[in-house]
Motif scaffolding. Structure first.
Motif, short mmCIF file in Angstrom:
data_model
loop_
_atom_site.label_atom_id
_atom_site.label_comp_id
_atom_site.label_asym_id
_atom_site.label_seq_id
_atom_site.Cartn_x
_atom_site.Cartn_y
_atom_site.Cartn_z
N ARG A 1 0.86 -1.18 0.00
CA ARG A 1 0.00 0.00 0.00
C ARG A 1 0.89 1.23 0.00
O ARG A 1 1.65 1.46 0.93
N PRO A 2 0.79 2.05 -1.03
CA PRO A 2 1.66 3.23 -1.12
C PRO A 2 1.30 4.28 -0.08
O PRO A 2 0.17 4.34 0.39
N VAL A 3 2.28 5.10 0.26
CA VAL A 3 2.09 6.19 1.21
C VAL A 3 2.52 7.47 0.52
O VAL A 3 3.62 7.56 -0.01
N SER A 27 5.40 4.78 -7.05
CA SER A 27 4.40 4.20 -6.15
C SER A 27 3.05 4.06 -6.84
O SER A 27 2.37 3.04 -6.68
N ALA A 31 1.24 0.55 -7.50
CA ALA A 31 -0.01 0.30 -6.79
C ALA A 31 -1.20 0.09 -7.74
O ALA A 31 -2.12 -0.66 -7.43
N CYS A 32 -1.16 0.78 -8.88
CA CYS A 32 -2.37 0.76 -9.72
C CYS A 32 -2.06 0.90 -11.21
O CYS A 32 -2.96 1.23 -11.99
N TYR A 50 -7.45 9.14 -5.84
CA TYR A 50 -7.16 7.85 -5.23
C TYR A 50 -6.52 6.91 -6.25
O TYR A 50 -6.98 6.86 -7.40
N PRO A 53 -7.19 0.91 -6.62
CA PRO A 53 -7.60 -0.03 -5.57
C PRO A 53 -8.14 0.66 -4.31
O PRO A 53 -9.10 0.20 -3.71
N GLU A 54 -7.54 1.79 -3.93
CA GLU A 54 -8.03 2.55 -2.78
C GLU A 54 -9.43 3.09 -3.07
O GLU A 54 -10.30 3.10 -2.21
N ASP A 57 -12.19 0.53 -2.65
CA ASP A 57 -12.52 0.30 -1.24
C ASP A 57 -13.46 1.38 -0.70
O ASP A 57 -14.50 1.08 -0.11
N HIS A 117 -2.95 7.70 1.86
CA HIS A 117 -3.47 6.78 0.85
C HIS A 117 -4.15 7.49 -0.32
O HIS A 117 -4.64 6.85 -1.24
N ARG A 118 -4.19 8.81 -0.27
CA ARG A 118 -4.85 9.59 -1.33
C ARG A 118 -4.20 10.96 -1.42
O ARG A 118 -3.36 11.32 -0.59
#
Length: 149
Positions: A1-3, A27, A31-32, A50, A53-54, A57, A117-118
């Protein structure tokens, strides 16, 4: 999960594209695959971005809320109804739809703010005004007041 942390002043080009800073690109690609979702923030005068994937959710959580309440329906229209999937191009650029730019007054200058996360994307003038406001510690929830900074 990227930060994602930090803020970056950005310029939008004539086509309404912003260039994601190099430090975030790897990242996002990991991540995507560079696929993100842009939409209007449900409460603030900015856009939110986002990784896909985030987005899935949070979108599932919002969509699962009952439509019986008028405010929930309004939130769904604002947050889900305006969402646009965007692919980052090979130069790290993302096209911000004109409708989204218009709704938050985003023209040429923007501030990209990483919030773990965003991201939030603010019109520069709005960001400057926001930064000049003092936070009221007493108005914070007790859980935040208890943090040691």
């Amino acid at each position: 999960r990227p930060v994602f942390n930090g803020r970056t002043a950005l310029n939008l080009d004539a086509k309404g594209r912003l260039t994601v800073p190099t430090r975030y690109r790897e990242s996002l690609n990991g991540a995507c695959g560079g696929r993100v979702v842009l939409t209007q923030h449900p409460y603030d005068a900015c856009l939110v971005m986002y990784p896909l994937p985030e987005w899935k959710d949070i979108a599932r959580q919002v969509a699962a809320q009952s439509d019986a309440h008028a405010q929930v329906r309004a939130l769904k229209r604002r947050f889900l109804g305006q969402a646009v999937e965007v692919d980052m191009d090979g130069s790290g650029r993302l096209l911000v739809a004109p409708e989204l730019r218009s709704v938050v007054g985003l023209d040429k200058k923007a501030m990209l703010v990483g919030l773990m996360h965003r991201f939030e994307i603010w019109a520069e003038e709005t960001w400057i005004e926001l930064e000049q406001q003092n936070l009221d510690q007493d108005a914070m929830p007790e859980s935040v007041q208890a943090l040691s900074f």
